[in-house]
Every structure is written in structure tokens, then in C-alpha cells.
Design a protein around this motif. Structure first.
Motif, short mmCIF file in Angstrom:
data_model
loop_
_atom_site.label_atom_id
_atom_site.label_comp_id
_atom_site.label_asym_id
_atom_site.label_seq_id
_atom_site.Cartn_x
_atom_site.Cartn_y
_atom_site.Cartn_z
N LEU A 51 4.05 -2.44 -9.61
CA LEU A 51 2.64 -2.62 -9.97
C LEU A 51 1.78 -1.42 -9.61
N SER A 52 2.41 -0.38 -9.05
CA SER A 52 1.68 0.83 -8.64
C SER A 52 0.49 0.48 -7.76
N CYS A 53 0.78 -0.27 -6.68
CA CYS A 53 -0.28 -0.70 -5.78
C CYS A 53 0.13 -0.45 -4.34
N CYS A 54 -0.82 -0.66 -3.41
CA CYS A 54 -0.53 -0.44 -2.00
C CYS A 54 -1.39 -1.37 -1.15
N CYS A 95 3.63 5.42 -2.23
CA CYS A 95 3.42 6.78 -2.76
C CYS A 95 3.46 6.82 -4.28
N VAL A 96 2.64 7.68 -4.84
CA VAL A 96 2.65 7.88 -6.30
C VAL A 96 4.00 8.44 -6.71
N PRO A 131 -5.10 10.51 0.86
CA PRO A 131 -5.15 9.39 -0.10
C PRO A 131 -4.64 9.73 -1.49
N ALA A 132 -4.71 10.99 -1.89
CA ALA A 132 -4.28 11.38 -3.23
C ALA A 132 -2.79 11.11 -3.46
N LYS A 133 -2.02 11.03 -2.38
CA LYS A 133 -0.58 10.79 -2.50
C LYS A 133 -0.25 9.33 -2.75
N LEU A 134 -1.25 8.43 -2.55
CA LEU A 134 -0.99 6.99 -2.57
C LEU A 134 -1.64 6.29 -3.76
N HIS A 135 -1.08 5.14 -4.10
CA HIS A 135 -1.69 4.29 -5.13
C HIS A 135 -3.00 3.75 -4.56
N LYS A 136 -4.04 3.84 -5.35
CA LYS A 136 -5.36 3.43 -4.87
C LYS A 136 -5.60 1.93 -4.97
N GLU A 137 -5.01 1.28 -5.97
CA GLU A 137 -5.28 -0.14 -6.21
C GLU A 137 -4.49 -1.03 -5.26
N ALA A 195 -3.88 -5.82 -8.75
CA ALA A 195 -2.83 -5.44 -9.70
C ALA A 195 -2.05 -6.67 -10.17
N MET A 196 -1.68 -7.54 -9.22
CA MET A 196 -0.92 -8.74 -9.58
C MET A 196 -1.76 -9.71 -10.38
#
Length: 239
Positions: free
Chosen positions: A143-146, A169-170, A184-190, A195-196
Motif C-alpha cells: 500500500l506504499s504506507c508507513c 522505505c520508498v 522523510p524523503a526516503k519514506l512513504h508519507k501516507e 491507504a487501506m
């Protein structure tokens, strides 16, 4: 006595619609299973009502196969009783489909709370078992989330208060999450909650659309069945 003229055309159309019903039944089963799997392939959904709509849709899909049998046989044999049974059963199925669509809509409205409750153990139990850890990692990757709501949810989980799981991580690499909160740029922001919720709403929307479209087609089938019943009864009266 066989049907004549326009009634023969209605008979053929009823056959055609029954073939469509078979395809619709298969479609409902597939869509229902996809949504059911989507809701339970990640973390456990704790609210039992969440499974209501897709389970009902799967059940309807299975029943449609049997109803189509009555329609096909009734039209082929020009049997008034079987065509009547077909029309009645199809009417009942339409009512259930409308109920499933309403249940799906209601579930969409309470989805945010259900997802939040389902993710509450996501971080505290992350290291409780390898299976649970894999599930959380897969959720965050897919889901590209964190975190539940954001990356900061992981802040107090690791001793350095600056790390997250690598799945956040992205570009996932070994130890990419170490000290990543400061970049923060390395991580999924949402967060995984949003996302779910968006993912499930999209799937539930397809269930609702499928149920309503098939209900419309079934109404057409009932119309043709009633016309055929009228033609068969007229044939009996002539005899």
C-alpha cells in the motif's frame, strides 16, 4: 402446443438472458472473493460486519447458477411452472442484491473506524511473531504506507527513536529504515489507515456497482419471463 410468432423471439431472448445470468453469477463470485481476500490478506478485520456484503454477493452468485437452470429448462420445455419459479426466485435475488448494496454503502461509511481498530496492534505487536511482522511489512510495501497514521507512529518503537521498518522505505533495501525519520524523503508519507481505507472503498464500490448492474439485467429477465408465461398460458387456453 408450441409458441408462435413473437413468443418464440421472447423464448430465445430468455435463453440469452439466462446465459448472461450465468456469466453474471460467475462475475459476482469472482468480485466477492476478490474483495473478501483484499479485506483479510493484510491485518485481521475485527468487525464481523465487514465481511457481510462480499459474502452475500458470493452467495448470490452461486444461487444464480441454479436459478438460471429453471429459466433455461422452463423456456426450452415451455413449462409454465418452471418459468414462474424462475421469475419468483429472480425477484427474491434482486431484493437480496439491493440489500447487499445497501450493506456495502453502510460499511463504507463506518470503514474508517473499522480500519483504525484493525490497525491498532500493528506497531505494538510488530515483533510478536515472524508471521505478524511479515504481514505488517507486506501491508506497508503493497500500500506504499508507513505507520498507522504517519511515519511518526514508529518513533518510540526503536531505541534510537529515529528508525522505522525497512518496509517503510520508498526504495526498500537492507537497513534503509535505520535513522530514516530524520530524512522523510526516503519514506512513504501516507499512513496505512488512509491507504487501506481508500483501497477497501474502491473494492467495495465495485461490489455495489456489480450488484446494481446485475439487478437491472435481472429485471429485464423477469420481464421476458412474464411475457413467456403469458404466451404459455395463452397456448393452454387455446388448447
Amino acid at each position: 402446443m408450441g409458441l408462435e410468432g413473437g413468443m418464440k423471439c421472447v423464448k430465445v431472448l430468455l435463453f440469452f438472458f439466462n446465459f448472461i445470468f450465468w456469466l453474471c453469477g460467475l462475475g459476482l463470485i469472482v468480485v466477492g472473493i476478490m474483495v473478501q481476500v483484499a479485506m483479510h490478506k493484510t491485518l485481521t478485520i475485527k468487525d464481523a460486519s465487514a465481511s457481510g456484503a462480499p459474502i452475500v454477493v458470493i452467495g448470490i452468485g452461486v444461487v444464480i447458477f441454479f436459478i438460471a437452470f429453471f429459466g433455461c429448462c422452463g423456456a426450452w420445455k415451455e413449462n409454465y411452472c418452471m418459468v414462474t419459479t424462475f421469475a419468483i426466485l429472480l425477484s427474491l435475488i434482486i431484493i437480496v442484491e439491493i440489500a447487499a448494496a445497501i450493506a456495502g454503502y453502510i460499511f463504507r461509511e463506518k470503514l474508517s473506524t473499522i480500519v483504525q481498530d484493525s490497525l491498532v496492534d500493528m506497531i505494538p505487536k510488530y515483533n510478536s511473531s515472524s508471521k505478524f511482522k511479515e504481514t505488517v511489512d507486506k501491508l506497508q510495501k503493497d500500500l506504499s504506507c508507513c505507520g498507522v497514521n504517519s511515519t511518526s507512529d514508529w518513533k518510540n518503537f526503536y531505541p534510537d527513536q529515529n528508525s522505522v521498518p525497512d518496509s517503510c522505505c520508498v526504495n526498500v533495501t537492507v537497513n534503509c529504515g535505520s535513522g530514516a525519520l530524520s530524512t522523510p524523503a526516503k519514506l512513504h508519507k501516507e499512513g496505512c489507515h488512509d491507504a487501506m481505507e481508500a483501497f477497501l472503498k474502491k473494492n467495495i464500490q465495485w461490489v455495489i456497482i456489480a450488484a446494481l448492474v446485475i439487478a437491472f439485467l435481472q429485471i429485464m429477465g423477469i420481464v421476458f419471463a412474464c411475457l413467456l408465461m403469458r404466451g404459455i398460458r395463452s397456448g393452454y387456453e387455446v388448447m
